[in-house]
Design an enzyme around this catalytic site. Structure first.
Site, PDB file in Angstrom:
ATOM      1  N   HIS A  61      -1.076   3.299   9.062  1.00 54.34           N
ATOM      2  CA  HIS A  61      -1.379   2.745  10.554  1.00 54.34           C
ATOM      3  C   HIS A  61      -0.135   2.843  11.268  1.00 54.34           C
ATOM      4  O   HIS A  61       0.736   1.980  10.956  1.00 54.34           O
ATOM      5  CB  HIS A  61      -2.088   1.336  10.400  1.00 54.34           C
ATOM      6  CG  HIS A  61      -3.472   1.404   9.669  1.00 54.34           C
ATOM      7  ND1 HIS A  61      -4.634   1.733  10.193  1.00 54.34           N
ATOM      8  CD2 HIS A  61      -3.304   1.047   8.287  1.00 54.34           C
ATOM      9  CE1 HIS A  61      -5.701   1.502   9.156  1.00 54.34           C
ATOM     10  NE2 HIS A  61      -5.000   1.252   8.048  1.00 54.34           N
ATOM     11  N   ASN A 118      -7.837   4.281  13.665  1.00 57.65           N
ATOM     12  CA  ASN A 118      -8.034   2.869  14.395  1.00 57.65           C
ATOM     13  C   ASN A 118      -6.997   2.379  15.473  1.00 57.65           C
ATOM     14  O   ASN A 118      -6.559   1.388  15.620  1.00 57.65           O
ATOM     15  CB  ASN A 118      -8.199   1.799  13.370  1.00 57.65           C
ATOM     16  CG  ASN A 118      -7.102   1.298  12.548  1.00 57.65           C
ATOM     17  OD1 ASN A 118      -6.315   2.049  12.277  1.00 57.65           O
ATOM     18  ND2 ASN A 118      -7.308   0.335  12.023  1.00 57.65           N
ATOM     19  N   HIS A 153     -13.615   3.835   3.999  1.00 53.64           N
ATOM     20  CA  HIS A 153     -13.331   2.368   3.972  1.00 53.64           C
ATOM     21  C   HIS A 153     -14.542   1.790   3.481  1.00 53.64           C
ATOM     22  O   HIS A 153     -15.474   1.532   4.217  1.00 53.64           O
ATOM     23  CB  HIS A 153     -12.754   1.654   5.408  1.00 53.64           C
ATOM     24  CG  HIS A 153     -12.690   0.426   5.302  1.00 53.64           C
ATOM     25  ND1 HIS A 153     -11.206  -0.356   5.572  1.00 53.64           N
ATOM     26  CD2 HIS A 153     -13.492  -0.581   5.223  1.00 53.64           C
ATOM     27  CE1 HIS A 153     -11.647  -1.659   5.450  1.00 53.64           C
ATOM     28  NE2 HIS A 153     -12.806  -1.803   5.421  1.00 53.64           N
ATOM     29  N   HIS A 185      -8.240   2.735  -0.640  1.00 45.74           N
ATOM     30  CA  HIS A 185      -7.753   1.353  -1.027  1.00 45.74           C
ATOM     31  C   HIS A 185      -9.053   0.951  -2.402  1.00 45.74           C
ATOM     32  O   HIS A 185      -9.643  -0.137  -2.016  1.00 45.74           O
ATOM     33  CB  HIS A 185      -7.612   0.566   0.112  1.00 45.74           C
ATOM     34  CG  HIS A 185      -8.437   0.515   1.176  1.00 45.74           C
ATOM     35  ND1 HIS A 185      -9.442   0.311   1.171  1.00 45.74           N
ATOM     36  CD2 HIS A 185      -7.903   0.359   2.491  1.00 45.74           C
ATOM     37  CE1 HIS A 185      -9.908   0.379   2.709  1.00 45.74           C
ATOM     38  NE2 HIS A 185      -8.934   0.378   3.227  1.00 45.74           N
ATOM     39  N   ASN A 241      -7.290  -6.285   3.969  1.00 48.73           N
ATOM     40  CA  ASN A 241      -8.838  -5.646   3.430  1.00 48.73           C
ATOM     41  C   ASN A 241      -8.625  -4.262   2.977  1.00 48.73           C
ATOM     42  O   ASN A 241      -8.249  -3.617   3.375  1.00 48.73           O
ATOM     43  CB  ASN A 241      -9.518  -5.274   4.937  1.00 48.73           C
ATOM     44  CG  ASN A 241     -10.306  -6.380   5.290  1.00 48.73           C
ATOM     45  OD1 ASN A 241     -10.533  -7.556   4.577  1.00 48.73           O
ATOM     46  ND2 ASN A 241     -10.922  -6.267   6.485  1.00 48.73           N
ATOM     47  N   ASP A 263      -1.552   2.053   2.719  1.00 52.94           N
ATOM     48  CA  ASP A 263      -2.158   1.284   3.652  1.00 52.94           C
ATOM     49  C   ASP A 263      -1.418   0.601   4.582  1.00 52.94           C
ATOM     50  O   ASP A 263      -1.784  -0.667   4.818  1.00 52.94           O
ATOM     51  CB  ASP A 263      -3.420   0.476   3.146  1.00 52.94           C
ATOM     52  CG  ASP A 263      -4.378  -0.114   4.102  1.00 52.94           C
ATOM     53  OD1 ASP A 263      -4.148   0.583   5.403  1.00 52.94           O
ATOM     54  OD2 ASP A 263      -5.206  -0.632   3.940  1.00 52.94           O
ATOM     55  N   HIS A 318       1.516  -5.481  11.765  1.00 50.57           N
ATOM     56  CA  HIS A 318       1.081  -6.585  12.622  1.00 50.57           C
ATOM     57  C   HIS A 318       2.202  -7.327  13.130  1.00 50.57           C
ATOM     58  O   HIS A 318       3.252  -7.675  12.334  1.00 50.57           O
ATOM     59  CB  HIS A 318       0.145  -7.532  11.917  1.00 50.57           C
ATOM     60  CG  HIS A 318      -1.186  -6.782  11.483  1.00 50.57           C
ATOM     61  ND1 HIS A 318      -2.212  -6.286  12.604  1.00 50.57           N
ATOM     62  CD2 HIS A 318      -1.841  -6.439  10.327  1.00 50.57           C
ATOM     63  CE1 HIS A 318      -3.209  -5.774  11.795  1.00 50.57           C
ATOM     64  NE2 HIS A 318      -3.014  -5.764  10.616  1.00 50.57           N
TER      65      HIS A 318
HETATM   66  O1  DOR Z   1      -5.900  -4.655   5.810  1.00 45.74           O
HETATM   67  C1  DOR Z   1      -6.374  -3.690   6.371  1.00 45.74           C
HETATM   68  N1  DOR Z   1      -5.587  -3.371   7.704  1.00 45.74           N
HETATM   69  N2  DOR Z   1      -7.189  -3.062   6.035  1.00 45.74           N
HETATM   70  C2  DOR Z   1      -7.682  -1.839   6.924  1.00 45.74           C
HETATM   71  O2  DOR Z   1      -8.804  -1.409   6.442  1.00 45.74           O
HETATM   72  C3  DOR Z   1      -7.260  -1.738   8.316  1.00 45.74           C
HETATM   73  C4  DOR Z   1      -5.983  -2.373   8.192  1.00 45.74           C
HETATM   74  C5  DOR Z   1      -5.391  -2.277   9.826  1.00 45.74           C
HETATM   75  O3  DOR Z   1      -5.736  -1.579  10.636  1.00 45.74           O
HETATM   76  O4  DOR Z   1      -4.581  -3.426  10.128  1.00 45.74           O
HETATM   77 ZN    ZN Z   2      -5.916   1.230   6.398  1.00 41.77          ZN
END
Ligand code: DOR
Ligand code: ZN
Length: 448
Positions: free
Chosen positions: A72, A104, A191, A244, A290, A317, A321
């Site tokens: 991401h 996303n 997912h 995952h 997740n 993955d 953040h």
């Molecule tokens: O932990 C996760 N973060 N799982 C996901 O599927 C999405 C991802 C995110 O976009 O932060």
């Molecule tokens: Zn992901």
């Protein structure tokens, strides 16, 4: 920024580059590799051969550039946490030459123009090939399928679609998406999370979550979607990739599907191979992810499945953040962990240093298989004369400590803070261009 009118850039670096004292796949005597105009031209060159640039490999391991099917990069929308440039730098420092950036973003990657903007920004920076993943449904809303065909034929050549972060819950939408994807020869990545079973969940449903008073995410939420999608793939005949994989049951179901000849592939993250929900006793938001960290037997099953080829490959993955989204109450922390800069070290720790596997196997699960699953030309190729020079050099005997604050990523949310590792990427080469030297990523080539 100006985009070229036609065709993807995929630039090669003009000139010559020489890598001396490297051991392809960690096997045999050290050799000198000569690269010309982005292509490997000699695997047994003289150490004195003329070259524009020379890298001393110091006897370290030479691998094909790593390929990550699942990251991401947050651009567009959350450039405060990661951008295509900083994500590319994190990738290069982790040994990657190609990554697939999930859909996303904000706005969601559901139109050709958005996908093209990601692809060209990555190409202009020239640090890693950033392939945009298109969303399966418009706005990730699970209702209306996007234009796979237009995205696949755009200049971004989108080859993978996923609503990752969310599951395609509706089985009829998933069926139609599979039928459409088959016609376009693109991959759907699921997912797997039945959201009806995970409402409000923040941790694996088990003893630890019960003790800590955290709402649980049961294994069945993942496994029921895995089996549903395997059956849909069987009956409507397209490939499905499971993002995952995190449970023992998922391993058993993927093995069953493959035994039936169903075209199912699966990835596992380094964190699901190494960490368990025991970590949650700290209530540290950096451990929220997740699907959630599971139990010991899940990690054991996932490791064995990767060794056996039941699970095809490793994907990070990588999910950056901001600190305000992580340094808070556990249940308010956003799910996701950084992964690009630590993945090779984690895999080396679990499999190579323990003697369970060798570097050739690492090349398979972190480069060759992912490139094959996504049908990506020019990546995951053998280290051989005539092949594109997408390469990484790994020091297998390094000793270093993971520190979020020192990472190239714009975020710091590593679950490995303070952990010591014993393998480190020193150099990465993308089509002849040095994208990481001495463990430090290159600056963007051009951001006109
Ligand atoms: O932990 C996760 N973060 N799982 C996901 O599927 C999405 C991802 C995110 O976009 O932060
Ligand atoms: Zn992901």
């Amino acid at each position: 920024m100006t985009f070229p009118a036609t065709g993807p850039l995929s630039a090669v670096e003009p000139g010559t580059l020489k890598l001396i004292d490297v051991r392809p796949y960690g096997e045999g005597d050290p050799v000198t590799v000569l690269i010309k105009d982005g292509v490997i031209v000699d695997l047994n060159a003289s150490a004195d051969a003329d070259a524009d640039r020379t890298i001393d490999g110091r006897g370290n391991v030479l691998l094909p550039g790593l390929v990550d099917m699942h990251v991401h990069l947050r651009e567009p929308g959350r450039e405060d946490t990661e951008t295509i440039v900083t994500g590319s730098q994190a990738a290069a420092q982790g040994g990657f030459t190609a990554v697939f950036s999930m859909a996303n973003t904000m706005p969601v990657m559901d139109q050709p123009v958005l996908a093209e903007s990601v692809w060209f920004k990555g190409q202009h920076a020239g640090i890693c090939d950033v392939h945009p993943v298109g969303s399966i449904t418009k706005g990730l809303e699970g209702k209306e399928i996007t234009e796979f065909g237009m995205m696949a034929t755009s200049q971004a050549k989108v080859r993978m679609f996923s609503d990752d972060g969310k599951c395609v819950d509706d089985p009829l939408i998933m069926r139609r998406a599979l039928e459409y994807a088959k016609g376009q020869d693109v991959l759907l990545a699921q997912h797997a999370e039945d959201s009806r079973l995970t409402g409000g969940a923040v941790a694996h449903e088990g003893e630890t979550a019960a003790r800590l008073g955290l709402r649980g995410w049961p294994r069945v939420a993942e496994e029921s979607i895995v089996v549903r999608d395997a059956l849909l793939a069987r009956d409507y005949g397209n490939r499905v990739h499971i993002c995952h994989a995190s449970t023992t049951g998922t391993v058993e179901l993927v093995a069953w599907a493959k035994s039936q000849g169903i075209e199912l592939s699966a990835e596992v993250t380094p964190h699901h191979l190494l960490l368990t929900d025991e970590k949650l006793t700290t209530y540290d938001g950096n451990y929220r992810v997740n699907p959630p960290l599971r139990e010991e037997h899940d990690t054991v099953a996932l490791r064995q499945a990767l060794l056996d080829g039941v699970i095809d490959c490793v994907a990070t993955d990588h999910a950056p953040h901001g600190s305000e989204e992580k340094c808070c109450e556990f249940e308010h922390a956003r799910p996701g962990m950084l992964g690009l800069e630590t993945s090779l070290a984690v895999i080396a720790e679990i499999f190579v240093h323990s003697g369970l596997a060798d570097w050739r196997w690492v090349a398979k699960v972190m480069s060759e298989r992912p490139a094959e699953i996504v049908r990506l030309p020019g990546q995951g190729r053998p280290i051989a004369v005539g092949e594109p020079a997408n390469l990484t050099i790994v020091d297998p005997g390094a000793s270093w400590t993971a520190r979020g604050a020192e990472m190239a990523s714009k975020s710091e949310n590593t679950p490995y803070e303070g952990m010591e590792f014993g393998a480190k990427v020193t150099t990465t080469v993308l089509r002849g261009r040095l994208t990481c030297v001495d463990g430090v990523a290159a600056e963007p080539r051009e951001m006109a």
